[in-house]
Structure formats: structure tokens, C-alpha cells
Design a protein around this motif. Sequence first.
Motif, short mmCIF file in Angstrom:
data_model
loop_
_atom_site.label_atom_id
_atom_site.label_comp_id
_atom_site.label_asym_id
_atom_site.label_seq_id
_atom_site.Cartn_x
_atom_site.Cartn_y
_atom_site.Cartn_z
N ALA A 238 0.81 -1.22 0.00
CA ALA A 238 0.00 0.00 0.00
C ALA A 238 0.84 1.27 0.00
O ALA A 238 0.41 2.31 -0.49
N ARG A 239 2.05 1.21 0.55
CA ARG A 239 2.88 2.40 0.66
C ARG A 239 3.29 2.95 -0.70
O ARG A 239 3.53 4.15 -0.84
N ASP A 240 3.36 2.08 -1.72
CA ASP A 240 3.74 2.54 -3.06
C ASP A 240 2.66 3.44 -3.67
O ASP A 240 2.96 4.27 -4.53
N LEU B 166 15.78 -0.29 -2.89
CA LEU B 166 14.57 0.08 -3.63
C LEU B 166 14.02 1.41 -3.16
O LEU B 166 13.76 2.32 -3.95
N HIS B 167 13.80 1.55 -1.85
CA HIS B 167 13.25 2.77 -1.27
C HIS B 167 14.06 3.18 -0.04
O HIS B 167 14.75 2.35 0.56
N LEU B 168 13.91 4.42 0.38
CA LEU B 168 14.63 4.91 1.55
C LEU B 168 14.33 4.08 2.80
O LEU B 168 15.21 3.86 3.62
N ASP B 169 13.07 3.61 2.94
CA ASP B 169 12.74 2.85 4.14
C ASP B 169 13.37 1.46 4.17
O ASP B 169 13.23 0.72 5.15
N MET C 122 15.79 -6.61 5.01
CA MET C 122 15.00 -5.39 5.23
C MET C 122 14.68 -5.13 6.70
O MET C 122 13.54 -4.82 7.06
N ASN C 123 15.70 -5.19 7.54
CA ASN C 123 15.52 -4.95 8.97
C ASN C 123 15.10 -3.52 9.30
O ASN C 123 14.57 -3.26 10.38
N SER C 124 15.33 -2.58 8.39
CA SER C 124 14.88 -1.20 8.65
C SER C 124 13.40 -1.01 8.34
O SER C 124 12.79 -0.02 8.75
N ASN C 125 12.80 -1.97 7.61
CA ASN C 125 11.42 -1.82 7.18
C ASN C 125 10.46 -2.37 8.23
O ASN C 125 9.66 -3.26 7.98
N ILE C 126 10.61 -1.80 9.44
CA ILE C 126 9.73 -2.14 10.56
C ILE C 126 8.54 -1.18 10.55
O ILE C 126 8.44 -0.30 9.68
N PHE C 127 7.63 -1.33 11.50
CA PHE C 127 6.47 -0.44 11.53
C PHE C 127 6.13 -0.10 12.98
O PHE C 127 5.94 -0.98 13.81
N ARG D 273 6.53 -1.90 6.71
CA ARG D 273 6.17 -0.52 6.39
C ARG D 273 5.60 -0.41 4.98
O ARG D 273 4.66 0.34 4.74
N CYS D 274 6.18 -1.18 4.05
CA CYS D 274 5.71 -1.14 2.66
C CYS D 274 4.24 -1.54 2.53
O CYS D 274 3.57 -1.13 1.59
N SER D 275 3.76 -2.36 3.46
CA SER D 275 2.39 -2.89 3.38
C SER D 275 1.34 -1.90 3.91
O SER D 275 0.16 -2.18 3.80
N THR D 276 1.79 -0.78 4.47
CA THR D 276 0.88 0.12 5.17
C THR D 276 0.85 1.51 4.54
O THR D 276 1.83 1.97 3.98
#
Length: 304
Positions: A84-86, A196-199, A246-251, A295-298
Amino acid sequence: MKLHVQNETSRLREVVLGLPYSNGGTPTLDQTFDSKSYESVLHSVYPEEKDIIDEMNAFERILKKYDVTVYRPDLVPDCNQVFARDVGFVIDDKIIVSNIIPDRQEEIDAYGSIYRQIHYKDIYNLPETVHVEGGDVVLYNDYIFLGQYAFEDYPQVKTARTNRLALDYLKMIFPGKRIIPLNLRKSDTDPYEGILHLDCTFMPVGKDKCIIYKRGFLNPRDADHLVEMFGPENTFELTTEEMYWMNSNIFSISPEVVVVEEHFLRLKKHLEEKWGMTVETVPYREISKMGGLLRCSTLPLRRD
């Protein structure tokens, strides 16, 4: 619907979570949009829909455990709607509709029922030449950190999603914000080399801390500047292997509550023991094989 998002960590109240159903199956190599998906297809480990459903359901249960209102887009058959974040992102009281790659336009159309609940003056559709996706926009109160790829070969790089015109456009809409552009290392085929992305290389957590993979930035001074901003004692540095997963891609659900993937053991231990946070874990490793994580999913709509 009242929108309000000023950072990545304030108490979450309303969020859009992507959909795991009818995702179109395994793409061909030519149909992949990122290096992690490319690798997954190449090695025949692209996730099955059943596993994607199980993982997203586990994430939704955590969100609802904390009384977060969860919205979902409309279902588009045979379309990957996990990330969803895209599709869009909220800054302050405005939602920006992303200019994502043309093959994914039907994903944006699936958000019509949500956009109809938002005042039309709060919805911003980008000019055709302005490219930005929500994963490249990281909020920290008065700061907007903007991942980008501002080079001549931008049109030829699949994983380059945010261009230099996005910086000027966001400055125009948010003149009171300090926007910091950060050029990211890119690779369309090697997930150990490309961001891919900053997050996927940087994320604030708590009130004054951050997670970072320093080699994800083309200019080493950008990474050093971020560490200086937050302070070395408030910075958790990732290894290359941790970046790959992707350990930085937490939420963050709040400054005190963070959702991480269940395999992120070193990060979980640090968050709990060093920074005193409550860490909720969910299985999300299969979804990570498609190039995104929590994070990408939200798409957060309202935080305190």
C-alpha cells in the motif's frame, strides 16, 4: 476522514493495509520491478499466495490488538496489492497519490472507496513528470527525508522510483518543512547492492532514534549526517545481511511499540534491552521475497 501524519512513530489510529488475495501468481523475470523479486523468480522461491495471506493476517491481528482502525483497498483480480505504501502517502493533513510505474495503475484505482472519504482539497495528484513513491518519503516532524535517484540514467533504472522533480514539488506543497534529499544506491538485479526505497536503508524509531544501513547511500556523507542528527548512541547500524532481509522496514504503532519480522533477532534484542521498547513480532519472510516488508504494506492515515 481527517488525515494527520507528521512522523513515523506517533500513536497510530487509522491505516490502510494492502491486500494479499488474487495477486496474479509468479511474474516472469521481465515483469519484476525490484531486485528482491528478480532474485526470487530467478531461484524459484517467489512466495505462494497462501503464505502471503497468512503473513498479512498476522500483521492485521497485531494492528487490531492495539485498536487501530484498518482499511483495505478494493480487490483487483490478478493484481499484487500487498504494498500500500507505493500507492500513496500522507504528510500532515494531505494525501499524495503516487505516480507509480504504468503497469500498476489499477492498484491506485482500487483506493477509490478510501479517497471518497477524504475531502478533495486534501488529495494531491502529482504532475506526470513528478515521480515519488511512499517508501522514499520518511517523516520526522519538521523534516522530510526523501530517497531519490537524481542521475541521467534514471529512466533506465527500474528501481529508481523518485526523481529530482519530487523534491521541488514537495517543497512547494510543504514550504514549512525541511526536506533532505538522499540519493540511494540502485541495482535492478542484486538485492545485496541496491536499495529500492529509503525505508529499506533508514527508519526513525521511538522519539529520537533510528535504524540505518550506511552503505545504502551513494554519498557516505549523507549517512554520516543522519547518524550525527540522531546521535551514535541513538543509532542502530545494520549489516549487509540485515539490510538484505530489510531490517529497517519495521512499523511503529507508537513510540513505545514496534512491529518487526520474527527473524530480526539482533534488532529485537536491541529495541527491547537497550531502548526499552515493546516489540511485536510477525512472520513476514515470504512477503519480503517480493521486495517489501511491514512498512511497505501500510499507508498510515492518522496518527496522534
